[in-house]
Design a protein around this motif. Structure first.
Motif, PDB file in Angstrom:
ATOM      1  N   PRO A 168       0.837  -1.199   0.000  1.00 12.56           N
ATOM      2  CA  PRO A 168       0.000   0.000   0.000  1.00 12.56           C
ATOM      3  C   PRO A 168       0.880   1.261   0.000  1.00 12.56           C
ATOM      4  O   PRO A 168       1.846   1.352   0.739  1.00 12.56           O
ATOM      5  CB  PRO A 168      -0.798  -0.123   1.308  1.00 12.56           C
ATOM      6  CG  PRO A 168      -0.805  -1.589   1.608  1.00 12.56           C
ATOM      7  CD  PRO A 168       0.499  -2.114   1.088  1.00 12.56           C
ATOM      8  N   GLY A 169       0.556   2.187  -0.883  1.00  8.48           N
ATOM      9  CA  GLY A 169       1.304   3.439  -0.957  1.00  8.48           C
ATOM     10  C   GLY A 169       2.393   3.445  -2.023  1.00  8.48           C
ATOM     11  O   GLY A 169       2.856   4.517  -2.407  1.00  8.48           O
ATOM     12  N   ASP A 170       2.814   2.281  -2.516  1.00  7.79           N
ATOM     13  CA  ASP A 170       3.885   2.249  -3.523  1.00  7.79           C
ATOM     14  C   ASP A 170       3.446   2.893  -4.835  1.00  7.79           C
ATOM     15  O   ASP A 170       4.210   3.622  -5.457  1.00  7.79           O
ATOM     16  CB  ASP A 170       4.372   0.823  -3.772  1.00  7.79           C
ATOM     17  CG  ASP A 170       5.216   0.293  -2.633  1.00  7.79           C
ATOM     18  OD1 ASP A 170       5.859   1.119  -1.940  1.00  7.79           O
ATOM     19  OD2 ASP A 170       5.247  -0.926  -2.427  1.00  7.79           O
ATOM     20  N   ARG A 171       2.218   2.628  -5.254  1.00  8.50           N
ATOM     21  CA  ARG A 171       1.712   3.234  -6.484  1.00  8.50           C
ATOM     22  C   ARG A 171       1.726   4.760  -6.352  1.00  8.50           C
ATOM     23  O   ARG A 171       2.204   5.466  -7.233  1.00  8.50           O
ATOM     24  CB  ARG A 171       0.291   2.731  -6.760  1.00  8.50           C
ATOM     25  CG  ARG A 171      -0.306   3.278  -8.030  1.00  8.50           C
ATOM     26  CD  ARG A 171      -1.735   2.731  -8.235  1.00  8.50           C
ATOM     27  NE  ARG A 171      -2.129   2.793  -9.615  1.00  8.50           N
ATOM     28  CZ  ARG A 171      -2.512   3.894 -10.234  1.00  8.50           C
ATOM     29  NH1 ARG A 171      -2.524   5.052  -9.596  1.00  8.50           N
ATOM     30  NH2 ARG A 171      -2.863   3.872 -11.506  1.00  8.50           N
ATOM     31  N   GLU A 172       1.211   5.248  -5.226  1.00  5.87           N
ATOM     32  CA  GLU A 172       1.153   6.691  -5.001  1.00  5.87           C
ATOM     33  C   GLU A 172       2.553   7.296  -4.947  1.00  5.87           C
ATOM     34  O   GLU A 172       2.769   8.408  -5.444  1.00  5.87           O
ATOM     35  CB  GLU A 172       0.396   6.985  -3.695  1.00  5.87           C
ATOM     36  CG  GLU A 172      -1.090   6.664  -3.761  1.00  5.87           C
ATOM     37  CD  GLU A 172      -1.424   5.172  -3.705  1.00  5.87           C
ATOM     38  OE1 GLU A 172      -2.557   4.817  -4.055  1.00  5.87           O
ATOM     39  OE2 GLU A 172      -0.547   4.356  -3.339  1.00  5.87           O
ATOM     40  N   LYS A 173       3.492   6.584  -4.362  1.00  4.47           N
ATOM     41  CA  LYS A 173       4.879   7.068  -4.288  1.00  4.47           C
ATOM     42  C   LYS A 173       5.478   7.209  -5.691  1.00  4.47           C
ATOM     43  O   LYS A 173       6.132   8.210  -5.991  1.00  4.47           O
ATOM     44  CB  LYS A 173       5.718   6.094  -3.450  1.00  4.47           C
ATOM     45  CG  LYS A 173       7.134   6.539  -3.218  1.00  4.47           C
ATOM     46  CD  LYS A 173       7.876   5.536  -2.333  1.00  4.47           C
ATOM     47  CE  LYS A 173       9.341   5.900  -2.218  1.00  4.47           C
ATOM     48  NZ  LYS A 173      10.096   4.890  -1.484  1.00  4.47           N
ATOM     49  N   CYS A 174       5.220   6.240  -6.558  1.00  6.87           N
ATOM     50  CA  CYS A 174       5.724   6.302  -7.938  1.00  6.87           C
ATOM     51  C   CYS A 174       5.088   7.459  -8.701  1.00  6.87           C
ATOM     52  O   CYS A 174       5.772   8.196  -9.413  1.00  6.87           O
ATOM     53  CB  CYS A 174       5.463   4.988  -8.667  1.00  6.87           C
ATOM     54  SG  CYS A 174       6.447   3.593  -8.062  1.00  6.87           S
ATOM     55  N   ASP A 200       2.129   6.320 -14.775  1.00 10.01           N
ATOM     56  CA  ASP A 200       1.340   5.155 -14.397  1.00 10.01           C
ATOM     57  C   ASP A 200       2.235   4.171 -13.677  1.00 10.01           C
ATOM     58  O   ASP A 200       3.444   4.406 -13.534  1.00 10.01           O
ATOM     59  CB  ASP A 200       0.689   4.500 -15.623  1.00 10.01           C
ATOM     60  CG  ASP A 200      -0.810   4.327 -15.439  1.00 10.01           C
ATOM     61  OD1 ASP A 200      -1.216   3.839 -14.363  1.00 10.01           O
ATOM     62  OD2 ASP A 200      -1.560   4.685 -16.363  1.00 10.01           O
ATOM     63  N   TYR A 201       1.641   3.051 -13.260  1.00 13.08           N
ATOM     64  CA  TYR A 201       2.328   2.092 -12.399  1.00 13.08           C
ATOM     65  C   TYR A 201       1.819   0.693 -12.720  1.00 13.08           C
ATOM     66  O   TYR A 201       0.619   0.510 -12.939  1.00 13.08           O
ATOM     67  CB  TYR A 201       1.998   2.453 -10.945  1.00 13.08           C
ATOM     68  CG  TYR A 201       2.313   1.416  -9.905  1.00 13.08           C
ATOM     69  CD1 TYR A 201       3.501   1.462  -9.193  1.00 13.08           C
ATOM     70  CD2 TYR A 201       1.405   0.406  -9.598  1.00 13.08           C
ATOM     71  CE1 TYR A 201       3.779   0.527  -8.205  1.00 13.08           C
ATOM     72  CE2 TYR A 201       1.678  -0.530  -8.619  1.00 13.08           C
ATOM     73  CZ  TYR A 201       2.867  -0.474  -7.924  1.00 13.08           C
ATOM     74  OH  TYR A 201       3.146  -1.389  -6.961  1.00 13.08           O
ATOM     75  N   ILE A 202       2.738  -0.265 -12.752  1.00 13.40           N
ATOM     76  CA  ILE A 202       2.352  -1.664 -12.895  1.00 13.40           C
ATOM     77  C   ILE A 202       3.293  -2.487 -12.024  1.00 13.40           C
ATOM     78  O   ILE A 202       4.484  -2.190 -11.941  1.00 13.40           O
ATOM     79  CB  ILE A 202       2.346  -2.137 -14.370  1.00 13.40           C
ATOM     80  CG1 ILE A 202       1.661  -3.495 -14.504  1.00 13.40           C
ATOM     81  CG2 ILE A 202       3.753  -2.130 -14.955  1.00 13.40           C
ATOM     82  CD1 ILE A 202       1.257  -3.829 -15.933  1.00 13.40           C
ATOM     83  N   SER A 203       2.741  -3.480 -11.347  1.00 13.22           N
ATOM     84  CA  SER A 203       3.575  -4.282 -10.454  1.00 13.22           C
ATOM     85  C   SER A 203       4.002  -5.582 -11.130  1.00 13.22           C
ATOM     86  O   SER A 203       3.348  -6.061 -12.063  1.00 13.22           O
ATOM     87  CB  SER A 203       2.833  -4.570  -9.141  1.00 13.22           C
ATOM     88  OG  SER A 203       1.663  -5.300  -9.386  1.00 13.22           O
TER      89      SER A 203
END
Length: 124
Positions: free
Chosen positions: A90-96, A103-106
């Protein structure tokens, strides 16, 4: 101008290989770099890049430092950057996104999700 050229920046050559193979079969042209510094150099010398897939966790210069370099360089404000990371807390997407990613993809990457993101950012 080539509209489907992707720059992949990732220190793991297995990730690069898998992404290039997957994206080439979908009609994308790929360039790759195994470090952020090499990726920034490739970007400087290849003006047709449409999207950057940027691994956030790399030695030497990480994705956050690379994003800062990209976003403060007046030559690249238009190039979308998709943060790619194994960190899915939680929070990693927002940090990026706060660091300048579009955008963000894991990891592991869901190919359908990646293709949707690429279409979204190449259309804009």
């Amino acid at each position: 101008m080539e509209k489907n050229k992707i720059l992949i920046i990732d220190d793991d050559t297995r990730n690069i290989f898998a992404l290039v193979l997957t994206l080439k079969t979908r009609g994308y042209t790929c360039l790759s770099a195994a470090s952020a510094a090499d990726g920034l150099e490739l970007l400087k010398n290849n003006r047709q890049i449409s999207v950057v897939l940027l691994d956030m966790m790399m030695p030497d210069m990480d994705g956050y430092q690379a994003l800062y370099s990209l976003r403060t360089d007046r030559r690249y404000p238009h190039i979308p950057v998709i943060a790619v990371t194994a960190q899915a807390m939680p929070g990693d997407r927002e940090k990026c996104l706060a660091a300048g990613a579009d955008d963000y993809i894991s990891k592991p990457i869901d190919v359908d999700d990646l293709l949707r993101l690429l279409e979204k950012h190449m259309a804009s």
